[in-house]
Write a protein that holds these residues in place. Sequence first.
Motif, PDB file in Angstrom:
ATOM      1  N   ARG A  23      30.558 -15.496  10.873  1.00  0.00           N
ATOM      2  CA  ARG A  23      31.492 -15.708   9.774  1.00  0.00           C
ATOM      3  C   ARG A  23      32.036 -14.369   9.275  1.00  0.00           C
ATOM      4  O   ARG A  23      31.401 -13.326   9.398  1.00  0.00           O
ATOM      5  CB  ARG A  23      30.817 -16.412   8.606  1.00  0.00           C
ATOM      6  N   ARG A  24      33.194 -14.464   8.649  1.00  0.00           N
ATOM      7  CA  ARG A  24      33.803 -13.236   8.118  1.00  0.00           C
ATOM      8  C   ARG A  24      32.925 -12.612   7.029  1.00  0.00           C
ATOM      9  O   ARG A  24      32.875 -11.379   6.904  1.00  0.00           O
ATOM     10  CB  ARG A  24      35.198 -13.530   7.567  1.00  0.00           C
ATOM     11  N   ARG A  25      32.219 -13.428   6.239  1.00  0.00           N
ATOM     12  CA  ARG A  25      31.403 -12.855   5.173  1.00  0.00           C
ATOM     13  C   ARG A  25      30.331 -11.916   5.726  1.00  0.00           C
ATOM     14  O   ARG A  25      29.884 -10.981   5.053  1.00  0.00           O
ATOM     15  CB  ARG A  25      30.754 -13.950   4.326  1.00  0.00           C
ATOM     16  N   THR A  26      29.914 -12.160   6.971  1.00  0.00           N
ATOM     17  CA  THR A  26      28.856 -11.348   7.564  1.00  0.00           C
ATOM     18  C   THR A  26      29.341  -9.943   7.895  1.00  0.00           C
ATOM     19  O   THR A  26      28.540  -9.043   8.150  1.00  0.00           O
ATOM     20  CB  THR A  26      28.290 -12.054   8.809  1.00  0.00           C
ATOM     21  N   GLU A  27      30.650  -9.728   7.857  1.00  0.00           N
ATOM     22  CA  GLU A  27      31.160  -8.371   8.038  1.00  0.00           C
ATOM     23  C   GLU A  27      30.656  -7.447   6.928  1.00  0.00           C
ATOM     24  O   GLU A  27      30.527  -6.236   7.122  1.00  0.00           O
ATOM     25  CB  GLU A  27      32.689  -8.379   8.077  1.00  0.00           C
ATOM     26  N   PHE A  28      30.335  -8.021   5.769  1.00  0.00           N
ATOM     27  CA  PHE A  28      29.776  -7.220   4.673  1.00  0.00           C
ATOM     28  C   PHE A  28      28.386  -6.700   5.038  1.00  0.00           C
ATOM     29  O   PHE A  28      28.029  -5.567   4.692  1.00  0.00           O
ATOM     30  CB  PHE A  28      29.723  -8.055   3.394  1.00  0.00           C
ATOM     31  N   LEU A  29      27.604  -7.508   5.740  1.00  0.00           N
ATOM     32  CA  LEU A  29      26.292  -7.065   6.225  1.00  0.00           C
ATOM     33  C   LEU A  29      26.462  -5.866   7.149  1.00  0.00           C
ATOM     34  O   LEU A  29      25.715  -4.884   7.062  1.00  0.00           O
ATOM     35  CB  LEU A  29      25.599  -8.217   6.951  1.00  0.00           C
ATOM     36  N   VAL A  30      27.437  -5.930   8.035  1.00  0.00           N
ATOM     37  CA  VAL A  30      27.716  -4.823   8.950  1.00  0.00           C
ATOM     38  C   VAL A  30      28.127  -3.574   8.171  1.00  0.00           C
ATOM     39  O   VAL A  30      27.655  -2.462   8.457  1.00  0.00           O
ATOM     40  CB  VAL A  30      28.816  -5.220   9.952  1.00  0.00           C
ATOM     41  N   GLN A  31      28.990  -3.752   7.174  1.00  0.00           N
ATOM     42  CA  GLN A  31      29.448  -2.611   6.376  1.00  0.00           C
ATOM     43  C   GLN A  31      28.275  -1.895   5.715  1.00  0.00           C
ATOM     44  O   GLN A  31      28.203  -0.658   5.720  1.00  0.00           O
ATOM     45  CB  GLN A  31      30.441  -3.084   5.317  1.00  0.00           C
ATOM     46  N   GLN A  32      27.350  -2.666   5.142  1.00  0.00           N
ATOM     47  CA  GLN A  32      26.204  -2.062   4.466  1.00  0.00           C
ATOM     48  C   GLN A  32      25.277  -1.363   5.459  1.00  0.00           C
ATOM     49  O   GLN A  32      24.717  -0.303   5.162  1.00  0.00           O
ATOM     50  CB  GLN A  32      25.430  -3.131   3.689  1.00  0.00           C
ATOM     51  N   ALA A  33      25.122  -1.950   6.639  1.00  0.00           N
ATOM     52  CA  ALA A  33      24.279  -1.326   7.659  1.00  0.00           C
ATOM     53  C   ALA A  33      24.873   0.000   8.126  1.00  0.00           C
ATOM     54  O   ALA A  33      24.152   0.992   8.312  1.00  0.00           O
ATOM     55  CB  ALA A  33      24.109  -2.282   8.840  1.00  0.00           C
ATOM     56  N   LYS A  34      26.186   0.038   8.296  1.00  0.00           N
ATOM     57  CA  LYS A  34      26.829   1.266   8.764  1.00  0.00           C
ATOM     58  C   LYS A  34      26.707   2.389   7.735  1.00  0.00           C
ATOM     59  O   LYS A  34      26.625   3.566   8.098  1.00  0.00           O
ATOM     60  CB  LYS A  34      28.298   0.995   9.082  1.00  0.00           C
ATOM     61  N   ILE A  35      26.700   2.031   6.463  1.00  0.00           N
ATOM     62  CA  ILE A  35      26.523   3.043   5.416  1.00  0.00           C
ATOM     63  C   ILE A  35      25.163   3.719   5.545  1.00  0.00           C
ATOM     64  O   ILE A  35      25.016   4.926   5.332  1.00  0.00           O
ATOM     65  CB  ILE A  35      26.675   2.402   4.020  1.00  0.00           C
ATOM     66  N   LEU A  36      24.160   2.956   5.922  1.00  0.00           N
ATOM     67  CA  LEU A  36      22.783   3.465   5.977  1.00  0.00           C
ATOM     68  C   LEU A  36      22.400   4.064   7.331  1.00  0.00           C
ATOM     69  O   LEU A  36      21.401   4.771   7.427  1.00  0.00           O
ATOM     70  CB  LEU A  36      21.808   2.324   5.651  1.00  0.00           C
ATOM     71  N   ALA A  37      23.169   3.774   8.369  1.00  0.00           N
ATOM     72  CA  ALA A  37      22.801   4.197   9.716  1.00  0.00           C
ATOM     73  C   ALA A  37      23.063   5.681   9.942  1.00  0.00           C
ATOM     74  O   ALA A  37      23.973   6.270   9.357  1.00  0.00           O
ATOM     75  CB  ALA A  37      23.557   3.378  10.751  1.00  0.00           C
ATOM     76  N   SER A  38      22.252   6.268  10.826  1.00  0.00           N
ATOM     77  CA  SER A  38      22.390   7.671  11.206  1.00  0.00           C
ATOM     78  C   SER A  38      22.324   7.790  12.728  1.00  0.00           C
ATOM     79  O   SER A  38      21.805   6.894  13.405  1.00  0.00           O
ATOM     80  CB  SER A  38      21.264   8.514  10.582  1.00  0.00           C
ATOM     81  N   PRO A  39      22.832   8.895  13.282  1.00  0.00           N
ATOM     82  CA  PRO A  39      22.741   9.090  14.731  1.00  0.00           C
ATOM     83  C   PRO A  39      21.291   9.012  15.216  1.00  0.00           C
ATOM     84  O   PRO A  39      20.376   9.452  14.523  1.00  0.00           O
ATOM     85  CB  PRO A  39      23.320  10.493  14.933  1.00  0.00           C
ATOM     86  N   TYR A  40      21.120   8.442  16.385  1.00  0.00           N
ATOM     87  CA  TYR A  40      19.826   8.285  17.060  1.00  0.00           C
ATOM     88  C   TYR A  40      18.916   7.249  16.393  1.00  0.00           C
ATOM     89  O   TYR A  40      17.741   7.144  16.734  1.00  0.00           O
ATOM     90  CB  TYR A  40      19.096   9.636  17.183  1.00  0.00           C
ATOM     91  N   ASP A  41      19.436   6.476  15.449  1.00  0.00           N
ATOM     92  CA  ASP A  41      18.642   5.397  14.851  1.00  0.00           C
ATOM     93  C   ASP A  41      18.382   4.294  15.875  1.00  0.00           C
ATOM     94  O   ASP A  41      19.228   3.986  16.716  1.00  0.00           O
ATOM     95  CB  ASP A  41      19.384   4.775  13.658  1.00  0.00           C
ATOM     96  N   HIS A  42      17.200   3.694  15.755  1.00  0.00           N
ATOM     97  CA  HIS A  42      16.894   2.457  16.468  1.00  0.00           C
ATOM     98  C   HIS A  42      17.197   1.303  15.510  1.00  0.00           C
ATOM     99  O   HIS A  42      16.586   1.188  14.449  1.00  0.00           O
ATOM    100  CB  HIS A  42      15.419   2.417  16.889  1.00  0.00           C
TER     101      HIS A  42
END
Length: 253
Positions: A69-88
């Motif tokens: 669903r489109r609403r789940t794009e918000f989950l992706v947005q929040q994850a990308k804010i917290l992610a760093s290079p070489y993260d698992h």
Amino acid sequence: MSIINRLRNEGCVFAEEETQFLITEARSLEHLINMVEKRISGFPLEYVLGFTRFCGLRIEVEQGVFIPRRRTEFLVQQAKILASPYDHVLDLCCGSGAVGAAIATGLSKIFLHAVDIDPIAVQCASRNVTKIGGHVYQGDLYDALPHSLKGKLNMIVANAPYVPADSLELLPRESRLYEPAVSLDGGKDGLDLHRLVAEDAPHWLVPGGHLLIETSERQGDKTAEIFVKVGLMARIIREEELDATVVIGTKSG
């Protein structure tokens, strides 16, 4: 009668847009006619086309796999804010693999892992995830993962089912009839999978690692309580336009 009128007469609100999709994807006139008949019979457009758009990506889907669903794009947005290079990064209950694929796309050097219990979902996710270097595992939540990842995950994301069992009959007709119940039914209060995902998350996360779960606005407080009970610091993030709620848990360092 034109395709647009046929779709409109069957209640398709976006008949013009759907018609353009069908014409563009048709391999022949016979294929187009077949797709139109499927759509008119009630099949979700995404199953008819074989794909959906999610976070700007073309995500393959097929009948038996949850449609993101489109609403789940918000989950992706929040994850990308917290992610760093070489993260698992682990995408649990991955379905088509859309969430994990969208997180990894545009972020360099992310090690992506995805898990689903359903073999159809795993096959579908493999087509979306392995082409960007991710790995897909079939099994029951963390049991599917290599033991070597225990305590090594920087982030766990889950769009696990959270619809209360007695509310399934209130879902739109297309969801009720065609999407797999296992991807919708969250148990009596809708939080059965949230409890299971959260329970073992601290054992798989690195110190300072994050667990992100999509939920509803009504269930947000209860999901946050589940996080706190397993030792995670929890906060609730809300996006009104998408009607999206994400609970973020952080393992203490």
